[in-house]
Design a protein around this motif. Structure first.
Motif, PDB file in Angstrom:
ATOM      1  N   GLU A   4       0.528  -0.950  -0.049  1.00  0.00           N
ATOM      2  CA  GLU A   4      -0.054   0.284   0.021  1.00  0.00           C
ATOM      3  C   GLU A   4       0.640   1.319   0.083  1.00  0.00           C
ATOM      4  O   GLU A   4       2.052   0.849   0.806  1.00  0.00           O
ATOM      5  CB  GLU A   4      -1.175  -0.056   1.528  1.00  0.00           C
ATOM      6  CG  GLU A   4      -1.850   0.804   1.271  1.00  0.00           C
ATOM      7  CD  GLU A   4      -2.425   1.179   2.699  1.00  0.00           C
ATOM      8  OE1 GLU A   4      -3.324   2.087   3.258  1.00  0.00           O
ATOM      9  OE2 GLU A   4      -2.817   0.247   2.976  1.00  0.00           O
ATOM     10  N   PRO A   6       0.035   5.119   0.284  1.00  0.00           N
ATOM     11  CA  PRO A   6      -0.399   6.766   0.135  1.00  0.00           C
ATOM     12  C   PRO A   6      -0.321   7.813  -0.716  1.00  0.00           C
ATOM     13  O   PRO A   6       1.094   7.849  -0.715  1.00  0.00           O
ATOM     14  CB  PRO A   6      -0.545   6.638   1.478  1.00  0.00           C
ATOM     15  CG  PRO A   6      -0.665   5.658   1.610  1.00  0.00           C
ATOM     16  CD  PRO A   6       0.692   4.985   1.359  1.00  0.00           C
ATOM     17  N   ASP A 123      -6.996   6.143   9.793  1.00  0.00           N
ATOM     18  CA  ASP A 123      -5.646   7.129   8.702  1.00  0.00           C
ATOM     19  C   ASP A 123      -5.296   8.051   9.160  1.00  0.00           C
ATOM     20  O   ASP A 123      -3.854   8.385   8.635  1.00  0.00           O
ATOM     21  CB  ASP A 123      -5.823   6.627   7.296  1.00  0.00           C
ATOM     22  CG  ASP A 123      -6.501   7.913   7.014  1.00  0.00           C
ATOM     23  OD1 ASP A 123      -7.342   8.428   7.018  1.00  0.00           O
ATOM     24  OD2 ASP A 123      -6.607   7.526   5.314  1.00  0.00           O
ATOM     25  N   ARG A 125      -6.434  11.603   8.682  1.00  0.00           N
ATOM     26  CA  ARG A 125      -6.684  11.887   7.782  1.00  0.00           C
ATOM     27  C   ARG A 125      -8.362  12.743   8.437  1.00  0.00           C
ATOM     28  O   ARG A 125      -8.929  12.060   9.304  1.00  0.00           O
ATOM     29  CB  ARG A 125      -7.381  12.155   6.897  1.00  0.00           C
ATOM     30  CG  ARG A 125      -5.632  11.477   6.091  1.00  0.00           C
ATOM     31  CD  ARG A 125      -6.464  11.096   4.534  1.00  0.00           C
ATOM     32  NE  ARG A 125      -7.045   9.804   3.876  1.00  0.00           N
ATOM     33  CZ  ARG A 125      -7.290   9.720   2.631  1.00  0.00           C
ATOM     34  NH1 ARG A 125      -7.492  10.589   1.758  1.00  0.00           N
ATOM     35  NH2 ARG A 125      -8.331   8.331   2.548  1.00  0.00           N
ATOM     36  N   ARG A 179     -14.824  10.453  -0.857  1.00  0.00           N
ATOM     37  CA  ARG A 179     -13.021  10.201  -0.549  1.00  0.00           C
ATOM     38  C   ARG A 179     -12.721  11.808  -0.878  1.00  0.00           C
ATOM     39  O   ARG A 179     -12.883  12.304  -1.519  1.00  0.00           O
ATOM     40  CB  ARG A 179     -12.005   9.209  -1.489  1.00  0.00           C
ATOM     41  CG  ARG A 179     -12.549   7.932  -0.171  1.00  0.00           C
ATOM     42  CD  ARG A 179     -11.443   6.208  -0.515  1.00  0.00           C
ATOM     43  NE  ARG A 179     -12.082   6.691  -2.656  1.00  0.00           N
ATOM     44  CZ  ARG A 179     -13.274   5.610  -2.609  1.00  0.00           C
ATOM     45  NH1 ARG A 179     -14.006   5.459  -1.824  1.00  0.00           N
ATOM     46  NH2 ARG A 179     -13.964   5.338  -3.777  1.00  0.00           N
ATOM     47  N   GLY A 225      -9.582  -0.584  -0.109  1.00  0.00           N
ATOM     48  CA  GLY A 225     -10.899   0.422   1.343  1.00  0.00           C
ATOM     49  C   GLY A 225     -12.006   0.745   0.579  1.00  0.00           C
ATOM     50  O   GLY A 225     -12.543   1.834   1.225  1.00  0.00           O
ATOM     51  N   SER A 241     -12.949   4.626   2.968  1.00  0.00           N
ATOM     52  CA  SER A 241     -12.240   5.109   3.324  1.00  0.00           C
ATOM     53  C   SER A 241     -10.621   5.379   2.396  1.00  0.00           C
ATOM     54  O   SER A 241     -10.213   5.967   2.104  1.00  0.00           O
ATOM     55  CB  SER A 241     -12.217   5.955   4.492  1.00  0.00           C
ATOM     56  OG  SER A 241     -11.027   4.302   5.011  1.00  0.00           O
ATOM     57  N   SER A 283      -5.593   7.418  -2.752  1.00  0.00           N
ATOM     58  CA  SER A 283      -4.259   6.338  -2.485  1.00  0.00           C
ATOM     59  C   SER A 283      -4.955   5.511  -3.168  1.00  0.00           C
ATOM     60  O   SER A 283      -5.527   4.515  -4.016  1.00  0.00           O
ATOM     61  CB  SER A 283      -5.063   6.253  -0.677  1.00  0.00           C
ATOM     62  OG  SER A 283      -6.427   5.733  -0.257  1.00  0.00           O
ATOM     63  N   GLU A 285      -3.097   1.128  -3.596  1.00  0.00           N
ATOM     64  CA  GLU A 285      -2.054  -0.234  -3.257  1.00  0.00           C
ATOM     65  C   GLU A 285      -1.643  -0.074  -5.124  1.00  0.00           C
ATOM     66  O   GLU A 285      -2.257  -0.391  -5.254  1.00  0.00           O
ATOM     67  CB  GLU A 285      -3.035  -0.701  -2.628  1.00  0.00           C
ATOM     68  CG  GLU A 285      -4.555  -1.251  -3.625  1.00  0.00           C
ATOM     69  CD  GLU A 285      -4.516  -1.807  -2.871  1.00  0.00           C
ATOM     70  OE1 GLU A 285      -4.960  -2.067  -1.227  1.00  0.00           O
ATOM     71  OE2 GLU A 285      -5.851  -2.839  -2.979  1.00  0.00           O
TER      72      GLU A 285
END
Length: 293
Positions: A4, A6, A123, A125, A179, A225, A241, A283, A285
């Motif tokens: 992952e 971000p 996370d 945020r 998001r 996610g 999220s 984000s 991955e």
């Protein structure tokens, strides 16, 4: 195997019309430069009182879009579209601005400001909670005052407050998270296509992946996610999220793990420096796969 990563998007600047709207918020004059002082703000035509007769119930289109998503027949983009014209409620609480001592020696509030309630996601945020109904807001925060706003205005407030997420109906039977790219597009009042379905993003990925003989294919898929669950534990194909986008790198049989990782890292670096990609992908991955798998 998957890693992952971000996205650390480059510093962004608000579009001009958003900057202007934020600058106007709380101003002593209207958008035409006319003072509010001494003016009659009553009446149905006054934009400050569009919700005077609001019943506090949920917007029917948002309710339907969320129901369709939970049933597997809707999409995140459909929820975003429904919110574009919907009234929601934000939670506001009193915040002590200045304290003074009474004649008896006790501290008392001299001035108090109203502040938006914000929350921090898992996370780290920041997120702005919004609610479809007054009842849900009050059940979540009994001391907060519900303020009715159009959802794009709520998104604009989220941007102003440096919140990257909008959380719809936290604490309820189903909570939907919008998001960062969706929040920004809602604030700008333009449509939103999630990155895993965005053809423009697919094209950018294809441009960045050319020239690697070991690389057979790169697939775009929803990140792990993206999905969420309701209060009963039932899976919902959206409203999570993040991570939002899963890039699946498919390599020729026999490609070493080190080579695969190096290629994926190089491509990720190219994409992360692309402003269009950084804006559209919340984000990311990465999955490294073999063509035989």
């Amino acid at each position: 195997m998957s890693t992952e990563q971000p996205e650390s998007a480059p510093k962004r600047h608000l579009p001009g019309h958003i900057v202007a709207a934020l600058a106007q918020a709380g101003s002593a004059t209207d958008s035409a430069g006319q003072s509010w002082e001494g003016r009659d703000l009553a009446g149905e035509e006054n934009p400050l009182h569009k919700f005077d007769k609001d019943d506090g119930l949920a917007d029917a289109q948002v309710v339907q879009a969320l129901a369709d998503l939970r049933a597997g027949t809707g999409s995140e983009a459909s929820v975003h579209q429904a919110m574009a014209n919907a009234r929601v409620f934000v939670a506001v609480v009193a915040q002590l601005g200045e304290e003074a001592m009474t004649e008896h020696g006790f501290a008392a509030d001299k001035e108090a400001d109203m502040a938006l309630v914000k929350i921090k996601g898992p996370d780290g945020r920041m997120a702005l909670p919004v609610f479809t109904t007054v009842e849900r807001l009050q059940a979540w925060h009994g001391e907060a005052r519900p303020v009715a706003v159009y959802a794009p205005r709520a998104a604009l407030s989220a941007v102003s407050e440096e919140c990257q997420l909008l959380v719809l109906d936290p604490g309820s039977d189903y909570t939907f998270v919008l998001r960062r790219p969706g929040v920004w597009n809602l604030a700008k009042q333009i449509g939103w296509t999630p990155s895993y379905l965005n053809q423009a993003i697919a094209d950018l990925v294809q441009e960045a992946t050319g020239g690697y003989k070991q690389l057979r294919q790169v697939k775009l898929a929803p990140g792990r996610g993206v999905g969420s669950r309701d209060a009963q534990g039932q899976g919902v194909p959206g409203g999570g999220s993040g991570p939002e986008l899963n890039l699946q790198f498919v390599f020729a049989t026999g490609t070493s793990e080190n080579d695969a990782r190096e290629i994926a890292t190089n491509i990720h670096g190219i994409l992360s420096r692309n402003s269009e990609f950084a804006e559209a992908v919340d984000s990311l991955e990465i999955s490294l796969l073999s063509s035989s798998s």
